[in-house]
Enzyme design. Structure first.
Site, PDB file in Angstrom:
ATOM      1  N   GLU A   1      42.797  34.461  44.382  1.00  0.00           N
ATOM      2  CA  GLU A   1      41.602  34.671  43.572  1.00  0.00           C
ATOM      3  C   GLU A   1      41.958  35.014  42.131  1.00  0.00           C
ATOM      4  O   GLU A   1      41.277  34.600  41.195  1.00  0.00           O
ATOM      5  CB  GLU A   1      40.754  35.789  44.195  1.00  0.00           C
ATOM      6  CG  GLU A   1      40.118  35.381  45.510  1.00  0.00           C
ATOM      7  CD  GLU A   1      39.678  36.561  46.354  1.00  0.00           C
ATOM      8  OE1 GLU A   1      38.973  36.337  47.363  1.00  0.00           O
ATOM      9  OE2 GLU A   1      40.052  37.712  46.023  1.00  0.00           O
TER      10      GLU A   1
ATOM     11  N   ASP B   1      39.355  44.374  53.008  1.00  0.00           N
ATOM     12  CA  ASP B   1      38.252  45.295  53.277  1.00  0.00           C
ATOM     13  C   ASP B   1      38.760  46.734  53.348  1.00  0.00           C
ATOM     14  O   ASP B   1      38.113  47.657  52.847  1.00  0.00           O
ATOM     15  CB  ASP B   1      37.566  44.940  54.599  1.00  0.00           C
ATOM     16  CG  ASP B   1      36.970  43.550  54.614  1.00  0.00           C
ATOM     17  OD1 ASP B   1      36.611  43.049  53.530  1.00  0.00           O
ATOM     18  OD2 ASP B   1      36.868  42.961  55.705  1.00  0.00           O
TER      19      ASP B   1
ATOM     20  N   ASN C   1      42.564  39.071  45.499  1.00  0.00           N
ATOM     21  CA  ASN C   1      43.895  38.791  46.038  1.00  0.00           C
ATOM     22  C   ASN C   1      44.619  37.851  45.074  1.00  0.00           C
ATOM     23  O   ASN C   1      44.097  37.485  44.014  1.00  0.00           O
ATOM     24  CB  ASN C   1      43.811  38.218  47.458  1.00  0.00           C
ATOM     25  CG  ASN C   1      43.043  36.900  47.532  1.00  0.00           C
ATOM     26  OD1 ASN C   1      43.041  36.102  46.583  1.00  0.00           O
ATOM     27  ND2 ASN C   1      42.387  36.652  48.656  1.00  0.00           N
TER      28      ASN C   1
END
Length: 330
Positions: free
Chosen positions: A211, A278, A208
């Site tokens: 990150e 996910d 993301n």
């Protein structure tokens, strides 16, 4: 506008059915306590939630597997749970969802990871985590590696869902990744900073925005910074592609040898971003295993994420819902 035609989206969703995907990662139980707020506590300036119900869902790598199953895939979930009630709930949920599991049981007092969220009026009030995030024991790691070796040759992609809860260890990665590369199995990773450098040579990483900034040391506040960060990840990891998930700004795909592709967010309303990453990596794995290109897989993943964030709690999308979302954004 969707980045792939409806006919192609439909064809990919059909081709994704029963694709066997191996998922390794931190398996969790997501507990939701539902209620409503009518007053503030006289003991402290906090809301008093009147509980109206509770529910349990697969979280972490379990949610990746649930997304794969909801989209028609055939996931095989490898991970570790504790010898406790939460572990039993996870196993029961996997069985009732039709997800094949190859879970190892942690020895001793190591608990299953549980995230408890209190939700009132469709808003998260607080979250409480119960976990032990140290690395799993060498003995459990060896048993898990044996499972992965056994399953890898029968699967069409490997997804690594690293939540830094101890299942994905450095020594496990150093043994598993070369094995997957030798067998030419596509490797998709939802990474965390701790192991970022170990994912060199994988097929796709899906960090993301936060990150991405942590891994590259670059601010991603504008297009210039985003482009520089995407190029740096490709250089650092020598991976085929990086798909940066950017919340309401959509997805940005950086593919080696190709121009960056920015996919605007497909969500019409956002209620809960829990588990959106996910759903993205699950869709990528299925679409690539079904013969889709990376831009097609990114476009489909964006539609799936748009459906998921429109629901409250840990959620998944079905092929029918994805096609309906495609129609709504056309």
């Amino acid at each position: 506008m969707p980045t792939l035609p409806r006919t192609r989206a439909k064809a990919l969703l059909e081709a994704m059915r029963e694709r066997r995907i191996l998922v390794l990662g931190d398996v969790m139980l997501d507990e939701f306590i539902w209620g409503r707020v009518a007053r503030i506590s006289p003991e402290a300036p906090v809301p008093v939630v009147q509980v109206t119900g509770e529910s349990f869902h697969l979280g972490g790598a379990g949610n990746v597997a649930a997304n794969l199953r909801s989209l028609g895939g055939a996931p095989v979930l490898a991970g570790v749970v504790g010898s406790d009630e939460a572990g039993r709930r996870i196993r029961d949920r996997l069985e009732s969802s039709g997800i094949e599991s190859r879970l190892e049981t942690a020895r001793g007092s190591r608990p299953s990871t549980v995230k408890t969220r209190i939700i009132a009026h469709s808003q998260q009030v607080v979250r409480a985590d119960r976990e032990e995030s140290g690395d799993i024991s060498p003995a459990v790691e060896e048993r898990l590696l044996a499972v992965l070796r056994e399953e890898l040759s029968a699967c069409e992609a490997l997804v690594i869902s690293d939540y830094e809860k101890g299942t994905v260890t450095a020594s496990l990665l150093k043994k598993l990744l070369p094995l997957a590369r030798r067998r030419r199995v596509p490797i998709l990773v939802d990474p965390k900073l701790r192991h970022f450098s170990l994912y060199r040579g994988v097929t796709v990483v899906t960090p993301n925005q936060v990150e991405t900034e942590q891994a590259t040391g670059l601010a991603v506040g504008d297009e210039k910074g985003l482009l520089a960060a995407g190029r740096r990840i490709l250089s650092q990891l020598r991976c085929r592609a990086a798909l940066v998930t950017r919340g309401e700004h959509g997805l940005s795909l950086f593919e080696r040898g190709q121009r960056p592709l920015h996919v605007p967010a497909a969500a019409r309303e956002v209620f809960d971003v829990t588990g959106a990453g996910d759903s993205v990596i699950a869709t990528l794995a299925l679409a690539l295993s079904a013969g889709g290109t990376l831009p097609e897989a990114a476009g489909l993943a964006n539609l799936v994420a748009g459906v998921v964030v429109g629901k409250v709690g840990t959620a998944q999308a079905t092929a029918k819902e994805v096609l309906a979302a495609h129609r709504a954004t056309s």
